[in-house]
Design a protein around this motif. Structure first.
Motif, mmCIF file in Angstrom:
data_model
loop_
_atom_site.group_PDB
_atom_site.id
_atom_site.type_symbol
_atom_site.label_atom_id
_atom_site.label_comp_id
_atom_site.label_asym_id
_atom_site.label_seq_id
_atom_site.Cartn_x
_atom_site.Cartn_y
_atom_site.Cartn_z
ATOM 1 N N CYS A 76 0.649 -1.283 0.088
ATOM 2 C CA CYS A 76 0.218 -0.220 0.078
ATOM 3 C C CYS A 76 0.749 1.159 -0.168
ATOM 4 O O CYS A 76 2.092 1.275 1.007
ATOM 5 N N GLU A 78 -0.229 4.275 1.056
ATOM 6 C CA GLU A 78 0.282 5.148 2.146
ATOM 7 C C GLU A 78 0.838 4.297 3.081
ATOM 8 O O GLU A 78 1.640 5.137 4.306
ATOM 9 N N CYS A 79 0.260 2.780 3.679
ATOM 10 C CA CYS A 79 1.009 2.788 5.240
ATOM 11 C C CYS A 79 1.893 1.370 5.433
ATOM 12 O O CYS A 79 2.475 0.711 5.576
HETATM 13 ZN ZN LIG Z 1 -2.871 1.185 3.259
#
Ligand SMILES: [Zn+2]
Length: 114
Positions: A76, A78-79
């Motif tokens: 991912c 983002e994370c």
């Molecule tokens: Zn994520």
């Protein structure tokens, strides 16, 4: 990973967007699942021709139930959670259709209903 902005998917009312279970980043729409009969490390998984807001890790050879493949884990954006993998090379002729395609693990996904 220096991701400055994320892309967002749009679907018709009633459509579903598959998102990261941890941070709700958009990955793909439900309509774009090519095949839902796949299995990942954690159970059921989906095959896609494209997934957004992910980055790929190192290429490595992995022995799977359908033979040897060269794959990259996908994270991912983002994370950084590993949410599936991308097939680079399939060594069995009948598995070649997977090359360049993506797997997302169902238990690592959530969805947003529009
Ligand atoms: Zn994520």
């Amino acid at each position: 990973m220096g991701i400055v902005y994320k892309n967002y998917l749009h679907v018709e009312s009633g459509g579903k967007i598959l998102v990261c279970n941890s941070c709700k980043t958009h990955f793909a729409t439900y309509d774009h699942i090519l095949d839902r009969r796949f299995y990942g490390q954690y159970g059921k998984a989906y095959l896609f021709s494209n997934v957004i807001n992910v980055y790929a890790g190192e290429a490595e050879d992995r022995k799977m139930r359908t033979g040897l493949h060269t794959v990259q884990d996908i994270h991912c954006a983002e994370c950084s959670t590993v949410v599936g993998w991308k097939y680079l090379v399939a060594y069995e002729t009948d598995q070649r259709y997977k090359e360049g395609r993506f797997i997302l693990e169902r238990t690592l996904l959530d969805y947003i209903q529009m």
